[in-house]
Design an enzyme around this catalytic site. Sequence first.
Site, mmCIF file in Angstrom:
data_model
loop_
_atom_site.group_PDB
_atom_site.id
_atom_site.type_symbol
_atom_site.label_atom_id
_atom_site.label_comp_id
_atom_site.label_asym_id
_atom_site.label_seq_id
_atom_site.Cartn_x
_atom_site.Cartn_y
_atom_site.Cartn_z
ATOM 1 N N PRO A 87 0.828 -1.219 0.000
ATOM 2 C CA PRO A 87 0.000 0.000 0.000
ATOM 3 C C PRO A 87 0.855 1.260 0.000
ATOM 4 O O PRO A 87 0.356 2.351 -0.308
ATOM 5 C CB PRO A 87 -0.837 -0.122 1.287
ATOM 6 C CG PRO A 87 -0.183 -1.179 2.108
ATOM 7 C CD PRO A 87 0.610 -2.052 1.178
ATOM 8 N N GLU A 114 3.250 -6.898 8.217
ATOM 9 C CA GLU A 114 3.547 -5.463 8.068
ATOM 10 C C GLU A 114 4.497 -5.203 6.908
ATOM 11 O O GLU A 114 4.924 -4.072 6.714
ATOM 12 C CB GLU A 114 4.126 -4.905 9.373
ATOM 13 C CG GLU A 114 3.175 -4.998 10.562
ATOM 14 C CD GLU A 114 1.859 -4.268 10.325
ATOM 15 O OE1 GLU A 114 1.896 -3.088 9.948
ATOM 16 O OE2 GLU A 114 0.799 -4.904 10.517
HETATM 17 N N1 ADE Z 1 -0.840 -4.984 -0.028
HETATM 18 C C1 ADE Z 1 -1.720 -4.565 0.913
HETATM 19 N N2 ADE Z 1 -2.475 -3.573 0.452
HETATM 20 C C2 ADE Z 1 -2.080 -3.329 -0.833
HETATM 21 C C3 ADE Z 1 -2.473 -2.424 -1.839
HETATM 22 N N3 ADE Z 1 -3.449 -1.528 -1.655
HETATM 23 N N4 ADE Z 1 -1.838 -2.470 -3.022
HETATM 24 C C4 ADE Z 1 -0.838 -3.345 -3.224
HETATM 25 N N5 ADE Z 1 -0.429 -4.230 -2.312
HETATM 26 C C5 ADE Z 1 -1.034 -4.229 -1.123
#
Ligand code: ADE
Length: 245
Positions: A87, A114
Amino acid sequence: MRLDIVTIFPEYFAPLDVSLLGKARRRGDVDAHVHDLRGWAHDRHRTVDDTPYGGGPGMVMKPEPWGEALDAVVPPPSRARLIVPTPSGRPFTQELATEYAAEPWLVFACGRYEGIDARVIEDARERMPVDEVSIGDYVLAGGEVAVLVIVEAVSRLLPGVLGNADSVTDDSFAPGRMEALLEGPVYTKPATWRGRDVPDVLMSGNHGAIARWRRDQALRRTAARRPELIGRNTLDEADRKALTE
Ligand code: ADE
């Protein structure tokens, strides 16, 4: 194109056998391999995570299994493009999908918990390009579903995978398409369903009027749902009229 995916949940990738991508694999156009990270863990419990230095909640993926996995999947001095979904990555867009579709070899490293010890990415970067990529502003439990999203967006761009090259150039965000407009509504038979008629213009056979109507729908939908995209388009008088009516 060759794809390698390293994960602690290989079973997440059963969908790679389905639909257009499954067909592309059976034809040999896509050569995809899924690897279990725990195969590179050496203790009795096949541990891949540990507590974070500096404290805090959750667990961090250990560097040793990842280092060995990436060395085995991409043996030096060979180079793939390594994609690490997170993310905190750069946004995954249609433009990046097009870039990936031109690569001969993509490797995906799926993090859980994490995330992966940051040294793994630094180490990999010394011998291949590494992209940390986010598929959107929300947090998944791990990178697996993000990889499925990226693989589907990329593989449908490969020659012969979609079967209809026009469906690709018509996409809302196709690069080289001057417009950044959302697609408007679409209809098929029957002409009346549950008392609802297909818009008359689509049955008129008037191709100019149909094109105008579709563009107006796309403009209005974009203005309503993604107003920040409107400025990426060159609008003429008729377009501006559609947006004010
Ligand atoms: N892993 C956890 N959330 C994610 C996201 N929004 N995009 C890519 N990988 C992720």
